[in-house]
Design a protein around this motif. Sequence first.
Motif, PDB file in Angstrom:
ATOM      1  N   VAL A   1      42.422  27.339  52.666  1.00 38.16           N
ATOM      2  CA  VAL A   1      41.858  27.666  53.974  1.00 38.16           C
ATOM      3  C   VAL A   1      42.476  28.970  54.489  1.00 38.16           C
ATOM      4  CG1 VAL A   1      41.666  26.957  56.381  1.00 38.16           C
ATOM      5  CG2 VAL A   1      41.391  25.264  54.554  1.00 38.16           C
ATOM      6  N   GLY A   2      41.624  29.909  54.851  1.00 36.18           N
ATOM      7  CA  GLY A   2      42.102  31.160  55.416  1.00 36.18           C
ATOM      8  C   GLY A   2      42.362  32.259  54.406  1.00 36.18           C
ATOM      9  N   LEU A   3      42.324  31.928  53.118  1.00 40.17           N
ATOM     10  CA  LEU A   3      42.580  32.941  52.103  1.00 40.17           C
ATOM     11  C   LEU A   3      41.295  33.681  51.735  1.00 40.17           C
ATOM     12  CD1 LEU A   3      44.953  31.106  49.577  1.00 40.17           C
ATOM     13  CD2 LEU A   3      45.587  32.650  51.445  1.00 40.17           C
ATOM     14  N   ASP A   4      41.428  34.977  51.501  1.00 39.65           N
ATOM     15  CA  ASP A   4      40.285  35.753  51.035  1.00 39.65           C
ATOM     16  C   ASP A   4      40.040  35.442  49.553  1.00 39.65           C
ATOM     17  OD1 ASP A   4      41.807  37.764  49.315  1.00 39.65           O
ATOM     18  OD2 ASP A   4      42.747  38.112  51.267  1.00 39.65           O
ATOM     19  N   PRO A   5      38.886  35.829  49.012  1.00 38.68           N
ATOM     20  CA  PRO A   5      38.562  35.485  47.617  1.00 38.68           C
ATOM     21  C   PRO A   5      39.597  35.962  46.598  1.00 38.68           C
ATOM     22  CG  PRO A   5      36.595  36.213  48.756  1.00 38.68           C
ATOM     23  CD  PRO A   5      37.733  36.456  49.699  1.00 38.68           C
ATOM     24  N   ILE A   6      40.161  37.145  46.810  1.00 38.32           N
ATOM     25  CA  ILE A   6      41.155  37.663  45.864  1.00 38.32           C
ATOM     26  C   ILE A   6      42.416  36.806  45.893  1.00 38.32           C
ATOM     27  CG2 ILE A   6      42.669  39.616  45.340  1.00 38.32           C
ATOM     28  CD1 ILE A   6      40.468  41.478  46.346  1.00 38.32           C
ATOM     29  N   ALA A   7      42.881  36.481  47.106  1.00 38.25           N
ATOM     30  CA  ALA A   7      44.085  35.659  47.236  1.00 38.25           C
ATOM     31  C   ALA A   7      43.846  34.251  46.705  1.00 38.25           C
ATOM     32  CB  ALA A   7      44.517  35.600  48.702  1.00 38.25           C
ATOM     33  N   SER A   8      42.649  33.716  46.921  1.00 37.20           N
ATOM     34  CA  SER A   8      42.315  32.386  46.401  1.00 37.20           C
ATOM     35  C   SER A   8      42.384  32.372  44.880  1.00 37.20           C
ATOM     36  CB  SER A   8      40.914  31.967  46.858  1.00 37.20           C
ATOM     37  OG  SER A   8      40.881  31.765  48.246  1.00 37.20           O
ATOM     38  N   HIS A   9      41.836  33.422  44.274  1.00 34.06           N
ATOM     39  CA  HIS A   9      41.872  33.521  42.811  1.00 34.06           C
ATOM     40  C   HIS A   9      43.307  33.606  42.309  1.00 34.06           C
ATOM     41  CE1 HIS A   9      40.888  34.649  38.725  1.00 34.06           C
ATOM     42  NE2 HIS A   9      41.660  35.711  38.845  1.00 34.06           N
ATOM     43  N   LYS A  10      44.126  34.406  42.972  1.00 38.44           N
ATOM     44  CA  LYS A  10      45.520  34.556  42.546  1.00 38.44           C
ATOM     45  C   LYS A  10      46.278  33.246  42.685  1.00 38.44           C
ATOM     46  CE  LYS A  10      45.952  39.520  43.175  1.00 38.44           C
ATOM     47  NZ  LYS A  10      46.599  40.652  43.886  1.00 38.44           N
ATOM     48  N   LEU A  11      45.996  32.491  43.747  1.00 34.18           N
ATOM     49  CA  LEU A  11      46.655  31.203  43.920  1.00 34.18           C
ATOM     50  C   LEU A  11      46.275  30.256  42.792  1.00 34.18           C
ATOM     51  CD1 LEU A  11      48.398  29.200  45.430  1.00 34.18           C
ATOM     52  CD2 LEU A  11      46.451  28.703  46.934  1.00 34.18           C
TER      53      LEU A  11
END
Length: 240
Positions: free
Chosen positions: A162-172
Amino acid sequence: MLEIKNLTKIYSSGVRAVDNLNLTVNDGETYGFIGHNGAGKSTTIKAVVGALSFEQGEIFINGVSLKDNPLDCKRMLAYIPDNPDVYDYLTGEQYLNFICDVFGIDKKEREESIKHYAEEFEIYDVLGNVISSYSHGMRQKLVLISALIHNPKLLVLDEPFVGLDPIASHKLKVIMAELCEKGCSIFFSTHVLEVAEKLCHRVGIIKNGKLVAEGKVADVIGDKSLESTFLDIAKESEND
């Protein structure tokens, strides 16, 4: 790594939020904990991390009893709640160093870890800014870094995307997979069922405080999607 045995939590209102729950998260495994709002997910997670007492049952972290040795258990895990609170008056760097102090991380290791994860989540350049100036997404990245820098054996996440942009979501997602390869266990809840279906080794579906389905993702969903399986279970419960 995580073993929940006969966990029951009853609130003062009389609501039985978790009812005789049993589940295990193995070493190096990602376990998705699925359920609608009020199903008992957050209550279970708060009990696991020692933030909420419970009336019956036991919780073990790497074989250590949470009831008997809460501090030893907390040293082995990292927790990110669905709405993390941070100290607005600190800078991002001060906050991360505070977390490192709590876990006794030496200077060299903390500098390397903070730099690595802050660059991964693209907030390294703003660590000197006070947290009150951060957007919601930046705060989410900061608490994710705070959870990762002490190399937990168990990572407990409540709606981490929740709250993460697509790039950050992918990295997570990539980081979660890498952690599991190193033996870390991940126990997380999410409403993004497509993510859970792709990331998890096993899933458990909770309804009214009880586990109503559990197993390897392929075994639980059969020839359906996780979303379809979850909706079918919800409809069955409504018709009972």
